[in-house]
Design a protein around this motif. Structure first.
Motif, PDB file in Angstrom:
ATOM      1  N   GLY A  89       0.780  -1.231   0.000  1.00  0.00           N
ATOM      2  CA  GLY A  89       0.000   0.000   0.000  1.00  0.00           C
ATOM      3  C   GLY A  89       0.802   1.267   0.000  1.00  0.00           C
ATOM      4  O   GLY A  89       0.260   2.345   0.162  1.00  0.00           O
ATOM      5  N   TRP A  90       2.125   1.183  -0.167  1.00  0.00           N
ATOM      6  CA  TRP A  90       2.971   2.381  -0.108  1.00  0.00           C
ATOM      7  C   TRP A  90       3.818   2.478  -1.368  1.00  0.00           C
ATOM      8  O   TRP A  90       5.030   2.365  -1.305  1.00  0.00           O
ATOM      9  CB  TRP A  90       3.875   2.346   1.121  1.00  0.00           C
ATOM     10  CG  TRP A  90       3.181   2.817   2.333  1.00  0.00           C
ATOM     11  CD1 TRP A  90       2.485   2.086   3.230  1.00  0.00           C
ATOM     12  CD2 TRP A  90       3.099   4.157   2.803  1.00  0.00           C
ATOM     13  NE1 TRP A  90       1.988   2.873   4.212  1.00  0.00           N
ATOM     14  CE2 TRP A  90       2.353   4.158   3.985  1.00  0.00           C
ATOM     15  CE3 TRP A  90       3.594   5.372   2.324  1.00  0.00           C
ATOM     16  CZ2 TRP A  90       2.079   5.297   4.701  1.00  0.00           C
ATOM     17  CZ3 TRP A  90       3.331   6.507   3.034  1.00  0.00           C
ATOM     18  CH2 TRP A  90       2.569   6.459   4.209  1.00  0.00           C
ATOM     19  N   ASN A 133      -1.021   0.374  12.818  1.00  0.00           N
ATOM     20  CA  ASN A 133      -1.785   1.540  12.338  1.00  0.00           C
ATOM     21  C   ASN A 133      -2.147   2.482  13.484  1.00  0.00           C
ATOM     22  O   ASN A 133      -3.269   2.987  13.569  1.00  0.00           O
ATOM     23  CB  ASN A 133      -3.055   1.092  11.604  1.00  0.00           C
ATOM     24  CG  ASN A 133      -2.754   0.239  10.386  1.00  0.00           C
ATOM     25  OD1 ASN A 133      -1.687   0.362   9.788  1.00  0.00           O
ATOM     26  ND2 ASN A 133      -3.682  -0.625  10.026  1.00  0.00           N
ATOM     27  N   THR A 152      -0.404   2.247   8.168  1.00  0.00           N
ATOM     28  CA  THR A 152       1.061   2.193   8.146  1.00  0.00           C
ATOM     29  C   THR A 152       1.726   3.537   8.437  1.00  0.00           C
ATOM     30  O   THR A 152       2.534   4.031   7.659  1.00  0.00           O
ATOM     31  CB  THR A 152       1.572   1.641   6.797  1.00  0.00           C
ATOM     32  OG1 THR A 152       1.102   2.478   5.724  1.00  0.00           O
ATOM     33  CG2 THR A 152       1.105   0.221   6.582  1.00  0.00           C
ATOM     34  N   GLY A 175       1.948   8.371   6.163  1.00  0.00           N
ATOM     35  CA  GLY A 175       1.024   7.258   6.189  1.00  0.00           C
ATOM     36  C   GLY A 175       0.026   7.321   5.057  1.00  0.00           C
ATOM     37  O   GLY A 175       0.057   8.220   4.209  1.00  0.00           O
ATOM     38  N   ASN A 176      -0.877   6.368   5.084  1.00  0.00           N
ATOM     39  CA  ASN A 176      -1.925   6.249   4.079  1.00  0.00           C
ATOM     40  C   ASN A 176      -3.241   6.609   4.735  1.00  0.00           C
ATOM     41  O   ASN A 176      -3.812   5.814   5.489  1.00  0.00           O
ATOM     42  CB  ASN A 176      -1.944   4.806   3.539  1.00  0.00           C
ATOM     43  CG  ASN A 176      -2.905   4.635   2.378  1.00  0.00           C
ATOM     44  OD1 ASN A 176      -3.760   5.490   2.135  1.00  0.00           O
ATOM     45  ND2 ASN A 176      -2.777   3.530   1.671  1.00  0.00           N
ATOM     46  N   VAL A 202      -1.852   9.405   0.240  1.00  0.00           N
ATOM     47  CA  VAL A 202      -0.682   8.652   0.690  1.00  0.00           C
ATOM     48  C   VAL A 202       0.534   9.560   0.619  1.00  0.00           C
ATOM     49  O   VAL A 202       0.854  10.109  -0.430  1.00  0.00           O
ATOM     50  CB  VAL A 202      -0.457   7.406  -0.189  1.00  0.00           C
ATOM     51  CG1 VAL A 202       0.738   6.614   0.322  1.00  0.00           C
ATOM     52  CG2 VAL A 202      -1.704   6.538  -0.215  1.00  0.00           C
TER      53      VAL A 202
END
Length: 451
Positions: free
Chosen positions: A7-8, A220, A242, A258-259, A264
């Motif tokens: 996700g990053w 998180n 994250t 973070g997201n 993001v």
């Protein structure tokens, strides 16, 4: 780079921020700049007000696996290059490379750097060790190991506290450990998985120095602990996926990598409520790939800027001198060449070639006919032309002149001031000055000929 979550932007985004808390609190965003380490790219420089990309720190390939970036006690910018196994230094004002301060063995996994008592301390993600480099001599010293039961995977959030002790985020042990550089001893500050904490990354003191913010990348969470006594103060947020690095923006916002709901990258978050405010720097900006750290550092006062060509334009000005005879003045005009702006200005380099001649025929105290002649070898060859000009402001001397007329005015002060060609020539103008006895000095603010 081992610590990777989905996700990053294809890799984990690890950010933290190091800058004097009180300096950040006192500064405005245009007094600082933001540096972000890209593990797969470079260290990138951003505008702290807008988040816009400015430049890369190093274009000569020295940085591989960028991690912590911090201002050192020597006033220089220190950069951990994990994959190159080097600790680099740069000029904090010009951002020019200074030297390679230290090297470690390949695979040692240098991540963070902190300063205390005349030493630079670095942590090893691979071995769990701390190493001290003497700031004066560069001599290296391996410090006692904390042991894997206490500390595993020291990460780039390594920080020094006001009392000189070090605080170490244990990524694999999911805790925070305190190290006393004098007694060479370790102690638990945040216990493993305390309040659900997993994969500790960012550590950040508040400006008052009584609260420590801690991010848990795999849980998180952003947790807030009382400092230096310890104990949970508040779970600030669990809604940012994250979260890694933590920092203070000059406007008082907590910066969180973070997201989140806003996007993001580097988010602005309310430090009291945990509410997201905006996205300051998106992942991918300026080629940023795999961000690992953020440093907010002061811009040097009087720092050289790169002039914006879009704001320079085609302005051109010239000066002229003459003497009023009746209602007319003939002026010889010159331009200025050879010098440069600001500190680069050298009066010895100035040349003043003849531009041509001007004539002003004053129709009244507020209007005049302007004509010019600029042709031939001893001129700038702008050609011949003219138009009517008028005063921009009515001064007391102009009011007196209106009562008597030009011929009855006791002096020539009525012509002093700003003139222009009316609305049809707005953006171009003249400043006239006089000694009161007929000597006239004119400056014409105009433009270069059309190409």
């Amino acid at each position: 780079m081992r610590r990777v979550l989905s996700g990053w932007f294809g890799g984990s985004v690890l950010l933290s921020l190091c800058f004097s808390l009180h300096a950040v609190q006192a500064a405005s965003c245009d007094e600082v700049r933001v540096l972000v380490s890209g593990y797969y790219s470079n260290v990138h420089v951003y505008d702290a007000c807008t988040g816009a990309f400015v430049r890369n720190l190093d274009e000569d390939g020295r940085i591989h696996g960028a991690q912590a970036v911090k201002l050192g006690p020597d006033g220089r910018l220190w950069v951990v290059s994990e994959e190159a196994s080097t600790l680099l230094r740069y000029d904090a004002d010009t951002l020019a490379f200074v030297d390679t301060f230290a090297r470690v063995d390949p695979g040692w996994g240098m991540t963070g750097v902190a300063f205390s008592g005349g030493g630079a301390y670095v942590g090893s993600y691979a071995t769990g060790a701390l190493r001290r480099f003497d700031l004066a001599s560069g001599a290296a010293e391996n410090l006692p190991l904390a042991g894997t039961t206490l500390l595993r995977g020291p990460d780039n959030g390594l920080m020094s506290a006001p009392d000189g002790s070090l605080y170490i985020p244990g990524y694999d042990s999911s805790n925070v450990v305190r190290f006393d550089p004098v007694g060479r001893s370790y102690a638990q500050f945040v216990a493993p998985r305390d309040n659900g904490l997993r994969a500790t990354r960012g550590l950040l003191l508040n400006p008052a120095g009584d609260l420590l913010y801690v991010s848990g990348e795999r849980s998180n969470q952003i947790l807030r602990y009382r400092f230096p006594g310890g104990g949970l103060d508040k779970v600030l947020t669990t809604s940012i996926a994250t979260p890694t690095g933590l920092a203070w923006h000059p406007d008082g916002s907590l910066l969180v990598a973070g997201n989140g709901a806003r996007g993001v990258g580097v988010l602005k978050v309310d430090a009291a409520t945990g509410e997201e405010k905006s996205l300051l720097i998106p992942v991918g900006s300026g080629g940023l790939s795999g961000p690992t750290y953020i440093a907010v550092i002061p811009r040097p006062r009087g720092a050289a800027e790169t002039p914006d060509p879009a704001r320079i334009g085609s302005q051109y000005w010239l000066t002229a001198l003459g003497r009023l005879q009746g209602s007319q003045v003939e002026l010889e005009a010159n331009t200025a060449l050879g010098a440069a702006f600001g500190a680069a200005f050298d009066p010895a380099q100035v040349r003043k070639p003849r531009w041509g001649s001007l004539r002003l025929n004053f129709l009244s105290c507020t209007e005049a006919e302007l004509t010019w002649s600029s042709h031939g070898e001893d001129s700038a060859r702008f050609g011949d032309g003219g138009y009517r000009i008028e005063r921009m402001l009515i001064t007391p001397a102009v009011t007196d002149c209106r009562r008597t007329g030009i011929g009855g005015a006791p002096n020539t002060n009525w012509l002093q001031g700003a003139w222009y060609g009316g609305p049809a020539r707005d953006g171009e103008g003249f400043m006239l000055d006089t000694d009161g006895s007929g000597l006239v000095f004119l400056t014409w603010f105009t433009y270069r000929p059309a190409q």
